[in-house]
Design a protein around this motif. Structure first.
Motif, short mmCIF file in Angstrom:
data_model
loop_
_atom_site.label_atom_id
_atom_site.label_comp_id
_atom_site.label_asym_id
_atom_site.label_seq_id
_atom_site.Cartn_x
_atom_site.Cartn_y
_atom_site.Cartn_z
N PRO A 1 64.60 48.94 -15.96
CA PRO A 1 63.56 48.01 -16.39
C PRO A 1 62.78 47.41 -15.22
O PRO A 1 61.58 47.14 -15.34
CB PRO A 1 64.35 46.92 -17.14
N SER A 2 63.48 47.17 -14.10
CA SER A 2 62.81 46.52 -12.96
C SER A 2 61.67 47.36 -12.41
O SER A 2 60.68 46.83 -11.90
CB SER A 2 63.82 46.22 -11.85
N MET A 3 61.77 48.69 -12.49
CA MET A 3 60.71 49.55 -11.98
C MET A 3 59.61 49.77 -13.03
O MET A 3 58.62 50.47 -12.76
CB MET A 3 61.28 50.89 -11.53
N GLY A 4 59.80 49.18 -14.22
CA GLY A 4 58.77 49.27 -15.27
C GLY A 4 59.04 50.33 -16.30
O GLY A 4 58.28 50.47 -17.27
N ALA A 5 60.10 51.12 -16.11
CA ALA A 5 60.50 52.09 -17.12
C ALA A 5 61.29 51.37 -18.22
O ALA A 5 61.54 50.16 -18.14
CB ALA A 5 61.32 53.21 -16.49
N VAL A 6 61.73 52.11 -19.23
CA VAL A 6 62.44 51.52 -20.36
C VAL A 6 63.85 52.10 -20.42
O VAL A 6 64.01 53.32 -20.55
CB VAL A 6 61.70 51.78 -21.69
N LEU A 7 64.84 51.25 -20.32
CA LEU A 7 66.24 51.65 -20.42
C LEU A 7 66.57 51.95 -21.89
O LEU A 7 66.40 51.09 -22.75
CB LEU A 7 67.14 50.53 -19.90
N MET B 1 52.49 23.02 -14.32
CA MET B 1 53.54 23.96 -13.94
C MET B 1 52.98 25.29 -13.46
O MET B 1 51.96 25.77 -13.94
CB MET B 1 54.47 24.22 -15.14
N GLN B 2 53.69 25.89 -12.50
CA GLN B 2 53.32 27.20 -11.99
C GLN B 2 53.62 28.28 -13.03
O GLN B 2 54.46 28.11 -13.90
CB GLN B 2 54.10 27.52 -10.71
N GLU B 3 52.91 29.41 -12.89
CA GLU B 3 53.20 30.57 -13.71
C GLU B 3 54.35 31.35 -13.06
O GLU B 3 54.55 31.28 -11.85
CB GLU B 3 51.97 31.47 -13.84
N GLY B 4 55.07 32.10 -13.85
CA GLY B 4 56.15 32.94 -13.32
C GLY B 4 56.66 33.84 -14.42
O GLY B 4 57.16 33.35 -15.44
N ALA B 5 56.53 35.14 -14.23
CA ALA B 5 56.94 36.08 -15.27
C ALA B 5 58.47 36.14 -15.35
O ALA B 5 59.16 36.16 -14.32
CB ALA B 5 56.38 37.46 -14.98
N LEU B 6 58.98 36.16 -16.57
CA LEU B 6 60.43 36.27 -16.81
C LEU B 6 60.78 37.75 -16.88
O LEU B 6 60.68 38.37 -17.94
CB LEU B 6 60.80 35.54 -18.10
N THR B 7 61.19 38.33 -15.76
CA THR B 7 61.41 39.77 -15.69
C THR B 7 62.81 40.10 -15.20
O THR B 7 63.48 39.29 -14.54
CB THR B 7 60.39 40.43 -14.74
N ILE B 8 63.25 41.32 -15.50
CA ILE B 8 64.57 41.79 -15.08
C ILE B 8 64.64 41.87 -13.55
O ILE B 8 65.69 41.58 -12.96
CB ILE B 8 64.89 43.16 -15.70
N SER B 9 63.54 42.28 -12.89
CA SER B 9 63.57 42.39 -11.43
C SER B 9 63.86 41.05 -10.78
O SER B 9 64.54 40.99 -9.74
CB SER B 9 62.26 42.96 -10.91
N SER B 10 63.38 39.95 -11.39
CA SER B 10 63.68 38.63 -10.81
C SER B 10 65.16 38.30 -10.97
O SER B 10 65.77 37.69 -10.08
CB SER B 10 62.81 37.55 -11.45
N LEU B 11 65.77 38.70 -12.09
CA LEU B 11 67.22 38.51 -12.26
C LEU B 11 67.99 39.36 -11.25
O LEU B 11 68.98 38.90 -10.66
CB LEU B 11 67.64 38.90 -13.68
N LEU B 12 67.55 40.60 -11.07
CA LEU B 12 68.22 41.49 -10.13
C LEU B 12 68.20 40.91 -8.72
O LEU B 12 69.24 40.82 -8.05
CB LEU B 12 67.53 42.86 -10.15
N GLU B 13 67.04 40.51 -8.26
CA GLU B 13 66.95 39.99 -6.90
C GLU B 13 67.67 38.66 -6.75
O GLU B 13 68.24 38.37 -5.69
CB GLU B 13 65.48 39.86 -6.49
#
Length: 548
Positions: free
Chosen positions: A85-91, A6-18
């Motif tokens: 969160p998508s820009m790396g800051a903390v909400l 399986m491929q790697e893929g980070a589970l991030t908020i930016s991926s949900l946003l896009e």
């Protein structure tokens, strides 16, 4: 050991946003204005999120910096949920209803740098910011910049001015999925509030649970009325789950009373809704005097405290079935959901399952333990303290000096919930009481939750809470603070006689007080700490019924 392909893929908020921005053009986010809706597409929310990120970057906000929101549920808050969160800051979602002391403590503890504030609550924030030296900028949303009077050294801007001229594209950084994405503090009913920091990964996995049929089943076809505050346990994960599923959202802003809630339901006809029991008791009372069809609600998710069975029955009459859920700030918050077993189709046979706190999802391990930490059986009878663990359960509390795993709250990798519970052989968890709220009388235990549920079932009781109070003969006895319906002539002898038909006689309370409301915490739960203090201070007119 063989490795996967399986491929790697980070589970991030930016991926949900896009994902939501590109693949769900039909999904919308709407805010109630008091007279109608203002609506944006997920694409427009995504554009605003990119503009916010660009603007915050120019203010010097970088990876790990805390950006706070002091806001109602609305479109702008949804964009901030995505951008920060998508820009790396903390909400950091600030609870609007905390005491000034707690609010200042939390902002200093989190070291917030920028605060977004709704104009309607800006005067409240003005009292806090001068005491928080880390804050450099305040952004006023839904109003002019001069709604907030800034102390020296703090720059104030309006939302529109902040976004003006900013690009609707942003090069979201590649983030570690375990990095902090958002933080929320407990309501601090005992001691200082404690910080829980959610990771991108935990939010992503939790979103799967919200859209799962074993969870809240939030779907692309839904319009969800999100009454549970965005400053409370991430609004039960619904803003992020909606991005994942492409579900539309309806935010009530500051209009949280029964009248406007029913008005927005009539206008928008949402298919599901989520809020604490006290919200729904008010809605039910208004529906009794002003009938309205709410059968467009296929599901009414209720959590935060135990739901009286009488409320479940009442919403069944409205053809808007309640789904009981349990969770905490520390659990992101979904911990269990009460769906009946698939093979139980008769409504009356299903009802006992629906009034439990439900079954745990695959990602949440659960057990009950005794006072010595011994694991107890899941027999539906034996009760003990509920402990949980899993990838969206916190393992410590946030501290600037290093996160703290308090042994009073964490036990061998398990979160100690403080809930006294049973778990049935079928996996259904029922909360008997909070460890601090159970009443010891004459060597026997009385569940304050069970008593509250029975009393709330009386047709002339709008809301009630039960606490244990000192008694010279029995150690403790239950005291009831109740609110009755308009025009009610209900008295203590009548209530005691009614209760004697429903609970053992020794559990029937002698001490009662009737008031205009039951004090509530910042997240809408009954505030038993305040009730205990008011009782001790002699602030209630206590009516004593017949002695045992």
């Amino acid at each position: 050991m063989i490795q996967s392909t399986m491929q790697e893929g980070a589970l991030t908020i930016s991926s949900l946003l896009e994902h939501s921005r590109k693949f769900f053009p039909e999904a919308t986010v709407s805010t109630w204005t008091g007279s109608g809706l203002r609506t944006e597409s997920f694409s427009e929310i995504g554009d605003n999120a990119a503009q916010v990120a660009n603007a915050l970057a120019k203010l010097g906000i970088g990876i790990g910096d805390r950006v706070a929101t002091f806001m109602w549920n609305n479109n702008e808050h949804q964009a901030l949920y995505a951008a920060i969160p998508s820009m790396g800051a903390v909400l950091h979602t600030l609870n609007l209803r905390l005491s000034p002391e707690q609010a200042v403590f939390i902002m200093n503890h989190a070291e917030d740098k920028v605060v977004f504030v709704d104009a309607s609550v800006a005067p409240l924030l003005q009292n806090y910011v001068p005491q928080v030296p880390s804050v450099t900028d305040v952004v006023v949303v839904n109003g002019p910049a001069d709604a907030f009077s800034a102390p020296e050294g703090v720059t104030v801007r309006a939302w529109d001015d902040l976004l003006e001229g900013e690009s609707t594209e942003y090069d979201w950084p590649e983030l570690d999925e375990h990095a902090a994405a958002a933080m929320c503090y407990t309501s601090g009913t005992t001691g200082d509030p404690k910080g829980v920091v959610y990771s991108h990964r935990s939010i992503y996995l939790h979103s799967f649970q919200v859209i799962s049929t074993a969870g809240m089943a939030l779907a692309n076809s839904d319009l969800a009325l999100v009454i549970v505050p965005m400053f409370h346990a991430m609004s039960w994960g619904m803003p992020y789950a909606a991005m994942m599923a492409g579900a539309s959202l309806l935010h009530p802003d500051r209009f949280l009373q029964p009248e406007p809630l029913l008005a927005m339901m009539k206008e928008a006809r949402p298919t599901m809704a989520a809020a604490v029991p006290t919200i729904w008791s008010g809605v039910a009372a208004l529906l009794e005097s002003h009938p309205q069809d709410i059968s467009h609600l296929r599901s009414v998710t209720v959590g935060g405290s135990a739901v009286p069975p009488s409320m479940v029955r009442k919403f069944d009459e409205f053809n808007a079935p309640i789904v009981h859920a349990w969770g905490m700030t520390e659990t992101s918050p979904l911990g269990s959901v009460a769906h009946p077993p698939a093979d139980v189709t008769d409504p009356e046979e299903a009802f006992p399952f629906r009034i439990t706190q439900g079954r745990f999802p695959a990602a949440v391990a659960a057990r009950i333990v005794d006072s010595d930490g011994n694991v107890l059986p899941n027999d539906g009878v034996t009760s003990g303290e509920l402990e949980v663990s899993g990838p969206w359960i916190t393992g410590s509390y946030y501290s600037p000096e290093g996160n703290v795993s308090d042994p009073s709250k964490f036990h061998d990798g398990w979160l100690r919930t403080g809930d006294v519970s049973t778990i049935s052989p079928q996996g259904y968890m029922t909360i008997v009481d909070r460890t601090k709220d159970i009443i010891k009388t004459g060597g026997e235990w009385i569940s304050s939750v069970d008593l509250e549920n029975v009393i709330a079932g009386h047709p002339e009781i709008l809301e009630c809470t039960v606490i244990g109070v000192p008694d010279p003969k029995w150690d403790e006895r239950p005291f009831v603070l109740a609110v009755t319906t308009e025009g009610s002539t209900l008295d203590v002898p009548t209530m005691r006689a009614w209760l004697e038909e429903r609970v053992p006689r020794w559990q029937v309370p002698e001490r009662w007080s009737f008031g205009e409301e039951v004090p509530k915490t910042s997240v809408g739960k009954f505030d038993k700490k305040k009730v205990r203090q008011a009782y001790a201070d002699g602030l209630y007119e206590v009516i004593n019924g017949l002695e045992l």
